[in-house]
Write a protein that holds these residues in place. Structure first.
Motif, PDB file in Angstrom:
ATOM      1  N   ALA A 184       3.009   5.891  -2.183  1.00  0.00           N
ATOM      2  CA  ALA A 184       1.895   5.298  -1.451  1.00  0.00           C
ATOM      3  C   ALA A 184       0.694   5.113  -2.375  1.00  0.00           C
ATOM      4  N   ARG A 185       0.888   5.442  -3.652  1.00  0.00           N
ATOM      5  CA  ARG A 185      -0.211   5.376  -4.607  1.00  0.00           C
ATOM      6  C   ARG A 185       0.046   4.294  -5.641  1.00  0.00           C
ATOM      7  N   TYR A 186      -0.911   3.388  -5.752  1.00  0.00           N
ATOM      8  CA  TYR A 186      -0.823   2.317  -6.738  1.00  0.00           C
ATOM      9  C   TYR A 186      -1.986   2.438  -7.716  1.00  0.00           C
ATOM     10  N   ASP A 187      -1.736   2.086  -8.956  1.00  0.00           N
ATOM     11  CA  ASP A 187      -2.720   2.301 -10.009  1.00  0.00           C
ATOM     12  C   ASP A 187      -3.446   1.036 -10.441  1.00  0.00           C
ATOM     13  N   TYR A 188      -2.856  -0.090 -10.219  1.00  0.00           N
ATOM     14  CA  TYR A 188      -3.442  -1.346 -10.648  1.00  0.00           C
ATOM     15  C   TYR A 188      -3.463  -2.326  -9.473  1.00  0.00           C
ATOM     16  N   TRP A 189      -4.564  -3.066  -9.397  1.00  0.00           N
ATOM     17  CA  TRP A 189      -4.768  -3.977  -8.273  1.00  0.00           C
ATOM     18  C   TRP A 189      -5.206  -5.351  -8.773  1.00  0.00           C
ATOM     19  N   GLY A 190      -4.727  -6.384  -8.085  1.00  0.00           N
ATOM     20  CA  GLY A 190      -5.170  -7.739  -8.359  1.00  0.00           C
ATOM     21  C   GLY A 190      -6.437  -8.057  -7.587  1.00  0.00           C
ATOM     22  N   GLN A 191      -6.924  -9.259  -7.758  1.00  0.00           N
ATOM     23  CA  GLN A 191      -8.211  -9.644  -7.194  1.00  0.00           C
ATOM     24  C   GLN A 191      -8.118 -10.133  -5.752  1.00  0.00           C
ATOM     25  N   GLY A 192      -6.941 -10.409  -5.260  1.00  0.00           N
ATOM     26  CA  GLY A 192      -6.795 -10.855  -3.874  1.00  0.00           C
ATOM     27  C   GLY A 192      -6.732 -12.366  -3.744  1.00  0.00           C
TER      28      GLY A 192
END
Length: 118
Positions: free
Chosen positions: A103-111
């Motif tokens: 349930a844990r993510y380390d990197y995210w995009g801008q949407g």
């Protein structure tokens, strides 16, 4: 590391869209999609393992959305069919080296914004 999401837009209810998220800088074991509707908290949509053999979906999108990935392109996709107005949200891609059950993510995009009209 960058995650670049694209493919959002305006679509009528019942229509389809395909979102893409290209990762750069490294590869990831697990990639996923989340969404955040106006006035609501961010929620999980779908996730996929490195091989693609394991996928998870939120109950609200099961049977309508399909997550896939192309490791040669380091890209994850979200095919969205039978869209409903309640699917309207900003969609974010995310990535991690943890297991697909995480349930844990380390990197995210801008949407990328998806709007479904009734």
């Amino acid at each position: 590391v960058q995650l670049q999401a694209s493919g959002g837009g305006l679509v009528q209810a019942g229509g389809s869209l395909r979102l893409s998220c290209a990762a750069s800088g490294r590869t990831f074991n697990t990639m996923g999609w989340f969404r955040q509707a106006p006035g609501k908290e961010r929620e999980f949509v779908a996730a996929i393992s490195w091989s693609g053999s394991s996928t998870y979906y939120a109950d609200s999108v099961k049977g309508r959305f399909t997550i896939s990935r192309d490791n040669a392109k380091n890209t994850v996709y979200l095919r969205m069919n039978s869209l409903k107005p309640e699917d309207t949200a900003v969609y974010y891609c995310a990535a991690t080296m943890r297991s697909v059950s995480t349930a844990r993510y380390d990197y995210w995009g801008q949407g990328t914004e998806v709007t479904v009209s009734s």
